[in-house]
Every structure is written in C-alpha cells, then in structure tokens.
Design a protein around this motif. Structure first.
Motif, PDB file in Angstrom:
ATOM      1  N   ALA A 172       5.735  -0.294   2.969  1.00 31.57           N
ATOM      2  CA  ALA A 172       4.402  -0.192   3.570  1.00 31.57           C
ATOM      3  C   ALA A 172       3.292  -0.642   2.631  1.00 31.57           C
ATOM      4  N   TYR A 173       3.624  -1.131   1.438  1.00 37.46           N
ATOM      5  CA  TYR A 173       2.597  -1.442   0.440  1.00 37.46           C
ATOM      6  C   TYR A 173       2.650  -2.913   0.031  1.00 37.46           C
ATOM      7  N   LYS A 174       1.553  -3.375  -0.503  1.00 36.97           N
ATOM      8  CA  LYS A 174       1.470  -4.747  -0.990  1.00 36.97           C
ATOM      9  C   LYS A 174       2.406  -4.942  -2.184  1.00 36.97           C
ATOM     10  N   PRO A 175       2.780  -6.186  -2.473  1.00 33.46           N
ATOM     11  CA  PRO A 175       3.686  -6.420  -3.603  1.00 33.46           C
ATOM     12  C   PRO A 175       3.161  -5.900  -4.930  1.00 33.46           C
ATOM     13  N   ASP A 176       1.840  -6.002  -5.165  1.00 29.70           N
ATOM     14  CA  ASP A 176       1.287  -5.530  -6.431  1.00 29.70           C
ATOM     15  C   ASP A 176       1.018  -4.029  -6.425  1.00 29.70           C
ATOM     16  N   SER A 177       1.283  -3.352  -5.308  1.00 31.96           N
ATOM     17  CA  SER A 177       1.110  -1.895  -5.222  1.00 31.96           C
ATOM     18  C   SER A 177       2.451  -1.212  -4.954  1.00 31.96           C
ATOM     19  N   TYR A 178       3.514  -1.782  -5.517  1.00 27.89           N
ATOM     20  CA  TYR A 178       4.859  -1.242  -5.299  1.00 27.89           C
ATOM     21  C   TYR A 178       5.004   0.182  -5.829  1.00 27.89           C
ATOM     22  N   TYR A 179       4.153   0.578  -6.758  1.00 29.80           N
ATOM     23  CA  TYR A 179       4.233   1.886  -7.399  1.00 29.80           C
ATOM     24  C   TYR A 179       3.491   2.972  -6.618  1.00 29.80           C
ATOM     25  N   TRP A 180       2.904   2.655  -5.466  1.00 31.85           N
ATOM     26  CA  TRP A 180       2.000   3.588  -4.798  1.00 31.85           C
ATOM     27  C   TRP A 180       2.707   4.865  -4.354  1.00 31.85           C
ATOM     28  N   LEU A 213      -7.586  15.499  -2.907  1.00 31.41           N
ATOM     29  CA  LEU A 213      -7.566  14.650  -1.716  1.00 31.41           C
ATOM     30  C   LEU A 213      -8.686  13.617  -1.736  1.00 31.41           C
ATOM     31  N   PHE A 214      -9.883  14.029  -2.181  1.00 33.31           N
ATOM     32  CA  PHE A 214     -10.996  13.089  -2.233  1.00 33.31           C
ATOM     33  C   PHE A 214     -10.749  12.008  -3.290  1.00 33.31           C
ATOM     34  N   GLY A 215     -10.220  12.422  -4.435  1.00 32.05           N
ATOM     35  CA  GLY A 215      -9.894  11.431  -5.461  1.00 32.05           C
ATOM     36  C   GLY A 215      -8.844  10.443  -4.974  1.00 32.05           C
ATOM     37  N   SER A 216      -7.832  10.932  -4.247  1.00 25.60           N
ATOM     38  CA  SER A 216      -6.805  10.045  -3.699  1.00 25.60           C
ATOM     39  C   SER A 216      -7.396   9.080  -2.682  1.00 25.60           C
ATOM     40  N   LEU A 217      -8.339   9.585  -1.866  1.00 27.74           N
ATOM     41  CA  LEU A 217      -8.979   8.724  -0.870  1.00 27.74           C
ATOM     42  C   LEU A 217      -9.798   7.624  -1.534  1.00 27.74           C
ATOM     43  N   VAL A 218     -10.539   7.975  -2.575  1.00 24.91           N
ATOM     44  CA  VAL A 218     -11.354   6.982  -3.280  1.00 24.91           C
ATOM     45  C   VAL A 218     -10.475   5.900  -3.900  1.00 24.91           C
ATOM     46  N   ILE A 219      -9.381   6.305  -4.532  1.00 25.01           N
ATOM     47  CA  ILE A 219      -8.471   5.335  -5.147  1.00 25.01           C
ATOM     48  C   ILE A 219      -7.849   4.434  -4.092  1.00 25.01           C
ATOM     49  N   GLN A 220      -7.466   5.023  -2.967  1.00 27.02           N
ATOM     50  CA  GLN A 220      -6.842   4.238  -1.904  1.00 27.02           C
ATOM     51  C   GLN A 220      -7.816   3.233  -1.311  1.00 27.02           C
ATOM     52  N   VAL A 221      -9.057   3.654  -1.080  1.00 25.05           N
ATOM     53  CA  VAL A 221     -10.059   2.738  -0.530  1.00 25.05           C
ATOM     54  C   VAL A 221     -10.361   1.609  -1.512  1.00 25.05           C
ATOM     55  N   HIS A 222     -10.340   1.920  -2.804  1.00 24.98           N
ATOM     56  CA  HIS A 222     -10.648   0.903  -3.812  1.00 24.98           C
ATOM     57  C   HIS A 222      -9.537  -0.140  -3.927  1.00 24.98           C
ATOM     58  N   PHE A 223      -8.276   0.293  -3.933  1.00 26.66           N
ATOM     59  CA  PHE A 223      -7.169  -0.634  -4.163  1.00 26.66           C
ATOM     60  C   PHE A 223      -6.591  -1.210  -2.870  1.00 26.66           C
ATOM     61  N   GLN A 224      -6.799  -0.548  -1.715  1.00 25.89           N
ATOM     62  CA  GLN A 224      -6.272  -1.026  -0.443  1.00 25.89           C
ATOM     63  C   GLN A 224      -4.787  -1.415  -0.565  1.00 25.89           C
ATOM     64  N   PRO A 225      -3.910  -0.442  -0.777  1.00 27.17           N
ATOM     65  CA  PRO A 225      -2.521  -0.771  -1.099  1.00 27.17           C
ATOM     66  C   PRO A 225      -1.636  -1.095   0.099  1.00 27.17           C
ATOM     67  N   PHE A 226      -2.050  -0.749   1.315  1.00 23.15           N
ATOM     68  CA  PHE A 226      -1.148  -0.858   2.457  1.00 23.15           C
ATOM     69  C   PHE A 226      -1.025  -2.298   2.941  1.00 23.15           C
ATOM     70  N   LEU A 227       0.162  -2.614   3.433  1.00 22.40           N
ATOM     71  CA  LEU A 227       0.488  -3.968   3.882  1.00 22.40           C
ATOM     72  C   LEU A 227       0.425  -4.006   5.408  1.00 22.40           C
ATOM     73  N   GLY A 228      -0.778  -4.295   5.914  1.00 28.29           N
ATOM     74  CA  GLY A 228      -0.967  -4.400   7.352  1.00 28.29           C
ATOM     75  C   GLY A 228      -0.770  -5.825   7.831  1.00 28.29           C
ATOM     76  N   HIS A 229      -1.075  -6.063   9.106  1.00 29.34           N
ATOM     77  CA  HIS A 229      -0.885  -7.403   9.683  1.00 29.34           C
ATOM     78  C   HIS A 229      -1.796  -8.423   9.000  1.00 29.34           C
ATOM     79  N   ARG A 230      -3.024  -8.036   8.714  1.00 32.93           N
ATOM     80  CA  ARG A 230      -3.942  -8.966   8.054  1.00 32.93           C
ATOM     81  C   ARG A 230      -3.468  -9.289   6.648  1.00 32.93           C
ATOM     82  N   GLU A 231      -3.005  -8.270   5.939  1.00 30.53           N
ATOM     83  CA  GLU A 231      -2.514  -8.496   4.568  1.00 30.53           C
ATOM     84  C   GLU A 231      -1.257  -9.366   4.577  1.00 30.53           C
TER      85      GLU A 231
END
Length: 250
Positions: A172-180, A213-231
């Motif tokens: 579910a993650y981008k190649p450069d976010s394999y560690y997520w 939870l807020f810290g995790s949300l901020v990190i996730q929004v900053h790095f955008q790790p998920f591999l969606g259709h657009r990605e």
C-alpha cells in the motif's frame, strides 16, 4: 524466534529449499521414476513454494495479533499502588493479585512477558526492518510492476516469491516509503504502553494518545506514503520518461 525464522527464509535455508522444490514423481513404463513436468498457463506459473505460503500466513497472523499480544505482555508489568497507599502494589488487569510477591501470578509471568516483549514486540518490527532494508531494491521493482498492473506471476516478476511472502506489509506504500509499516507498528506499541501506564490518569492518557496520533498524522500528510491510483500513474509515467531519455542518450 521470529528473527531466526525470517533469517532462515530470507537466506533460504537448505531444508526449506528442499521442501519447497521437492516435486512429485511418477513411474514410467520401464519402472523408472520420472519427474512430473510443471504445468504453466498462458499468464505464467503462479504456484509458489511451500515456504512462501507458510511465511505469508505467518506474517499475516503475527501482524494482526500484534496489538493484542503486546497489550497482554505490557499488562504484566502494569502495577499500581493502593489508595490510600499501603506499600503494596496490585496488577491493574487483575486487581486482586499482588505484584512483586514470591509465588504470585505476576512474579511468575514476568519472565514469559519479558520474552514476548523482546522476541515478539521488538523482534518482529526489527526483523521486518532488517529484511526490508536488505531487499529495498526488490521492493522498489515490485512496486513499479504493481503500479503498472503487472508482476502476478513468475513470467512477469522475477521476485514473485518475495511479493507473495512480504507484500502485505508494503503493497500500500510508495517504493521510497517501504518502511512505513514500521511507523505504524511503533505507533501501536506507543499507544499500548501509554494506555497501560497512565490508566489511572485518563486526562494525561488522552493527551498523550492525541499527541501520538496528531504527530503521526502530520508525518503522513508531509510524506504522503500511500500508493494510490494517481501515484501509480505518476510512477509509470516517470519510469517511461526515464527509459525514453536513456534510449535517446544511447
């Protein structure tokens, strides 16, 4: 135990290789045993060895049980004093059981709980980190194939066995976010520890959990790790552009 098992699978222990590559035999007209030919369909062979299926099921089970088992192990060390204080400590999960008493339940469970915390709660994410760091190039290639809708057989994917074994942790993650997945496991562990330690202080418990939870949300929004259709479309586009530029240079 988890580290040893994953190490054996990654390095392909001879016994696992023997079990996975053993083929059924048939008897010919002359009485000799002949190897049965592997059946392949037009899309390529998708039958995986035994150790691949076992490892995939093993990882799935221990990942989904991580939160429950971690909480049970941490609860063994969660002891609180009485109010008013009497000098005795009692388990929060079992209020009638004293802590640090020779022959008590809590004292008897400290050893097994420590082993679980070391080899499961810490050993599992550490094992995954070691494997993914070693195989990050393979993960990147597999995710590029996934973005293109390919790689579901040996014909299309040279690392098809690795995909079937570990893909549930990185698909579910981008190649450069394999560690997520490591961050998600760490978040679960932190929430379990906070919930156990500060159970008698709900306000601080809630504030600490909200901070995590807020810290995790901020990190996730900053790095955008998920591999969606657009990605996926962007990955395929970048790959094709890189290939075209390389062909023009040649």
């Amino acid at each position: 135990m988890i580290l040893a098992f994953l190490f054996l699978v990654v390095t392909r222990c001879p016994c696992l290789k023997w079990c996975s590559k053993k083929e059924k035999l048939r008897v010919g007209k002359n009485g000799k045993k002949l190897k049965r030919r592997k059946k392949r369909n037009r899309k390529g062979d998708t039958n995986v060895p035994l150790y691949t299926a076992v490892l995939s099921m093993f990882i799935t089970v221990i990942y989904f049980l991580y939160l429950v088992i971690t909480r049970a192990a941490v609860d063994i060390f969660n002891c609180q004093a009485t109010v008013p204080p009497t000098g005795d400590y009692y388990m929060v999960s079992l209020p009638h059981e004293k802590c640090y008493v020779e022959g008590g339940i809590q004292t008897a469970l400290v050893g097994p709980a420590s082993i679980v915390l070391l080899f499961y709660c810490v050993g599992f994410p550490a094992s995954i980190w070691i494997v993914f760091t070693k195989k990050k190039d393979i993960i990147e290639q597999d995710q590029l194939l996934r973005a293109a809708g390919r790689g579901n057989s040996y014909t299309e994917n040279n690392h098809y066995e690795f995909r079937r074994s570990f893909s549930k942790l990185y698909y579910a993650y981008k190649p450069d976010s394999y560690y997520w997945i490591e961050l998600i496991i760490g978040q679960k562990f932190a929430l379990v520890v906070i919930g156990a330690i500060f159970r008698n202080n709900p306000s601080f418990q809630m504030a600490s959990c909200l901070l995590i939870l807020f810290g995790s949300l901020v990190i996730q929004v900053h790095f955008q790790p998920f591999l969606g259709h657009r990605e996926k479309a962007n990955l395929v586009k970048e790959k094709m552009e890189h290939r075209i530029l390389r062909m023009n240079k040649e």
